[in-house]
Design an enzyme around this catalytic site. Structure first.
Site: not given
Lengths: 603, 250
Positions: A236, A256
């Site tokens: 990740h 994000r």
């Protein structure tokens, strides 16, 4: 004489995260007796950590979404080595599974017209993730747990399975110990569902807890089941990097999705510098277009921070390697910047990302509404796992099923964020249903007592070597080795060294010793878990050596490009009659003309 | 710098404190120190933990006498010039070292009537709910089931009324069900009788230790107490009860 208690169930589900709970609920609804084994307490499995959301094309926020778009996003994200049948079933069934959670009490965030709200996430063309702030996994596991315990199932908490047993080629039992008293239990079952999650603990920097030692992968492998795609590991892109004690803890992609941007030490938004060809037409040209996308402008395309996880992770590694990293070896993730666009931005961030706000405040003294976070890649998820039939989730061993992270196929070479929670409920249900029908059609078989006794003796052997090797030290050395030599960027020489090093670690593991009693002894538990970790590490190394290209979660410095011929095969790992691990290529499964046409249509 | 950790070692209630010295570093939390000690000095030290990020609620213990999650307790917030004491939770039966038997909590939850939704009423066979209607329930559903509120509650901790009182965690759980926009179940009678809501005298200790910041007393328990009282002592309810009692009588 080794002793154990014997417990009978029609269906035994091993693992009590989202997939295991959903499988157990489904099996119980078909009228068979169900046992659910949890390695920890009920409700503590890794599903609880999932933050961003559950992907389902409900179309509540953007009605252009459909299962057809979802399946093509999943295949593009997995770079087409997925099990296409699983990708199709997943996209078709996820919306019903999400609505079902609501009927069982889950409370998702709402749209202004009172429907389930959906958010943007990497690789998903439309806002698709049903969510509850940034604690979606908690909502999901609690809903399944609170519903499940009233459906009629026996829950065995803090019980670890150490071996599977077969008779006439069919799986019929699982040997386990309970942590509290260190006693053995033999579960006899007509069908077994593995839902044990991942292998993150094979690596030094991971978002996974102590439990994720590849138990299901190793149990299935030793029972003769085929594994596949073990080279594909998801790092990740955004884990915490500082302070050292929290290194690896996840920072949700939701940051994000809500407009967070990645910056290097020069303050440059480096994700705009490298956009893969397959995503060029879907990616914003300017920061302004990216901002419009995350705030719901349907004409805008997504910002490059929302490209797939494999790509974002590699871009971060590049920035750090080339000397443009943050002080503690990551890059900056900035959500505070949205204040230039949004009045009351701090309040908005605290409402949308409450647990991230809390996590950074409490563990790093950082207020994310004013200060950028330092982030870097962390081992998060294994796309590889038990090779299963896409419809029934049965492995190559009759009666042995798998669902969730421990099963392979849905995600191909790279999983999209949000596709894991939906994976759990779609294929958890399918595994539970088919395990129940298998159990109904099968007679109970008796595991071989000699074999079970031998397994018990093996588990207890470390007590005979009180001054043997320290299990924590071996685990630590294995994690470092895998992180450094089989991590985000791989090459043949290093992996061959890793294969050598693994032999030494295996030899040390055979000399492992523990002190103290059998009651709740973590040193002993660590010693037992080592065997699983070593098996899955070997599978990862062997598969990664075979795939001589770069694709998704497998990047090779010596073969940095994609190889079209490798794009139609999966590498399958299986124990041979000689007891050795064998790796072979098999053609990708489930490709149909209809799905091919969809891929073309939504390119 | 080195620090001393005074950790309870033993089984089933008997035991003693043992001192361990270990190196500390920037940003460390209590659970890190426990893990370091486990890896190098006491491999059989029993401790329960999972996520190490304050999300699973497994590593509950009492640090310097205060119920806390070990993974969220930073050493920089403690006085390291003195030994840091780490003990198991006191409100539950002791198993080993820092681990307690929390199974009572799971049994209690099972007794509470589960979520029972009304029939779907939107055209697509689901429901519509507004964000402001789910907000207050979402606060309760943040609970990570660490049981620290149960540990600190004097009704359980000091008076051991586990058979008569479900504790703050399950009053929060019941509140989440009762205030769920779709739920239709009736739980007020059992709250008052079997679940002992009257035992809570709102000292707010539970709210103080909640790592999720849930306003347990103000937002969950007090509104539940009011509902229960309104229901139990509502003269109309009483009258209807009497009348139906008469009608149904011999």
């Amino acid at each position: 004489m080794p002793t154990w208690d014997t417990i009978d169930h029609d269906v035994l589900v091993i693992g009590a995260g989202g997939a295991g709970l959903r499988a157990a609920i489904e099996a119980a609804s078909h009228g068979v007796s169900v046992g659910l084994v949890c390695k920890s307490l009920l409700g503590k499995a890794h599903t609880v950590m999932a933050e961003g959301g559950v992907a389902a094309s409900l179309g509540n926020v953007d009605d252009r979404d459909s299962w057809q778009v979802h399946v093509t996003d999943t295949l593009r994200g997995g770079q087409y080595v997925n099990n296409w049948r699983m990708a199709e079933l997943h996209a078709k069934e996820a919306p019903d599974r999400v609505r079902e959670l609501e009927a069982w009490g889950a409370l998702f965030d709402r749209t202004s017209d009172g429907k389930i709200l959906q958010r943007n996430f990497g690789g998903h063309r439309y806002p698709r993730l049903a969510h509850v702030g940034d604690r979606t996994g908690l909502e999901m596991i609690r809903t399944l747990q609170d519903h499940g315990v009233h459906q009629g199932m026996d829950v065995h908490m803090e019980v670890t399975v150490v071996s599977l047993h077969k008779r006439d080629g069919r799986v019929c039992g699982a040997l386990a110990y309970d942590r509290e008293r260190g006693r053995f239990r033999l579960f006899r079952a007509k069908a077994i569902v593995l839902a044990t999650g991942g292998i993150g603990r094979a690596f030094a920097v991971t978002s996974n807890s102590w439990e994720y030692t590849g138990d299901g992968h190793a149990l299935a492998y030793h029972a003769g089941a085929a594994l596949q795609d073990m080279e594909f590991i998801q790092f990740h892109p955004t884990g915490m990097v500082w302070p050292p004690s929290v290194r690896g803890i996840l920072v949700t992609e939701g940051v994000r999705g809500e407009g967070g941007i990645l910056l290097n030490s020069e303050g440059r938004r480096f994700m705009f510098d490298d956009i893969p060809e397959a995503y060029r037409t879907q990616t914003a040209d300017t920061p302004d277009e990216g901002w419009r996308y995350v705030t719901g402008d349907k004409e805008a395309r997504r910002p490059p921070e929302l490209l797939t996880r494999d790509h974002v992770a590699r871009c971060i590694v590049r920035e750090v390697r080339e000397g443009r990293g943050s002080p503690h070896g990551g890059v900056f993730l900035d959500i505070a910047w949205i204040k230039t666009h949004l009045p009351k931005a701090a309040e908005h961030i605290r409402r949308k990302l409450p647990s991230m706000y809390h996590q950074f405040k409490a563990l790093a003294d950082i207020d994310i509404t004013t200060t950028p976070m330092e982030v870097g890649p962390t081992t998060h998820y294994v796309m590889g796992g038990i090779r299963v039939d896409g419809d029934t989730q049965m492995s190559s061993v009759p009666g042995l099923f798998a669902a969730g992270e421990v099963a392979a196929g849905l995600h191909g070479s790279n999983r999209l964020g949000g596709n894991s929670l939906s994976d759990l409920i779609v294929f958890g249900k399918r595994a539970g249903e088919h395990a129940a029908s298998f159990a109904k059609e099968s007679a109970a078989l008796e595991p071989d007592a000699g074999e079970v006794g031998e397994a018990v003796r093996e588990c207890l052997a470390p007590f005979d070597r009180p001054s043997g090797e320290n299990p924590y030290a071996i685990q630590n050395d294995l994690q470092r080795m895998m992180q450094n030599q089989v991590g985000i960027v791989r090459q043949e020489g290093e992996m061959l060294q890793a294969a050598e090093a693994l032999r030494e670690l295996e030899a040390r593991a055979r000399r492992v010793g523990v002190t103290g009693h059998r009651e709740y002894n973590p040193g002993w538990h660590t010693a037992i878990d080592l065997a699983h970790l070593l098996t899955v590490s070997e599978a990862v190394i062997r598969s990664a050596l075979e795939r001589k290209e770069s694709r998704g979660g497998h990047f090779r410095d010596d073969y940095p490009e994609k190889d079209p011929a490798s794009g139609t095969i999966n590498f399958v790992v299986q124990k041979g009659p000689d007891g050795e691990m064998h790796v072979r290529p098999e053609p990708v499964v489930g490709v149909t003309d209809e799905l091919r046409r969809l891929v073309e249509t939504f390119k | 710098m080195e620090a001393t950790f005074r950790i309870w070692r033993g089984a089933l209630g008997s035991g003693t404190f043992a001192d361990y010295r270990t190196e500390t570093s920037d940003g460390m939390v209590v659970l890190d120190a426990v893990h370091d000690i486990q890896a190098t000095q006491a491999p059989d030290l029993a401790v329960r933990w999972n996520c190490k990020a304050g999300k699973c609620g497994s590593c509950s213990a009492e640090v310097n006498g205060r119920p806390r999650l070990m993974c969220m307790t930073r050493l920089s917030d403690l006085d390291l010039s003195k030994p840091v004491t780490i003990e198991p939770m006191q409100a539950f039966p002791h198993s080993r070292d820092l681990v307690t038997d929390v199974s009572w909590n799971f049994r209690v939850k099972h007794q509470i009537k589960p979520f029972t939704p009304r029939t779907p009423d939107a055209a697509d066979g689901t429901w519509r709910m507004q964000q402001e209607d789910v907000d207050r329930v979402q606060e309760f559903r943040k609970c990570i089931e660490c049981f620290l509120c149960q540990d600190v509650c004097h009704v359980l901790r000091d008076h051991h009324l586990h058979e008569e009182f479900v504790g703050p965690r399950y009053l929060v759980y019941t509140s989440a069900l009762e205030m769920h926009p779709l739920d239709t179940q009736e739980r007020r009678d059992e709250l008052r009788k079997a679940h002992g809501i009257g035992y809570c005298n709102i000292t707010k200790c539970c709210t103080t230790v909640c790592p999720e910041g849930i306003q347990i007393t103000d937002n969950a328990i007090i509104p539940m107490k009011e509902r229960v009282m309104d229901h139990a002592f509502d003269p109309i309810v009483k009258l209807v009860g009497l009348m139906t009692g008469k009608v149904a009588g011999p």
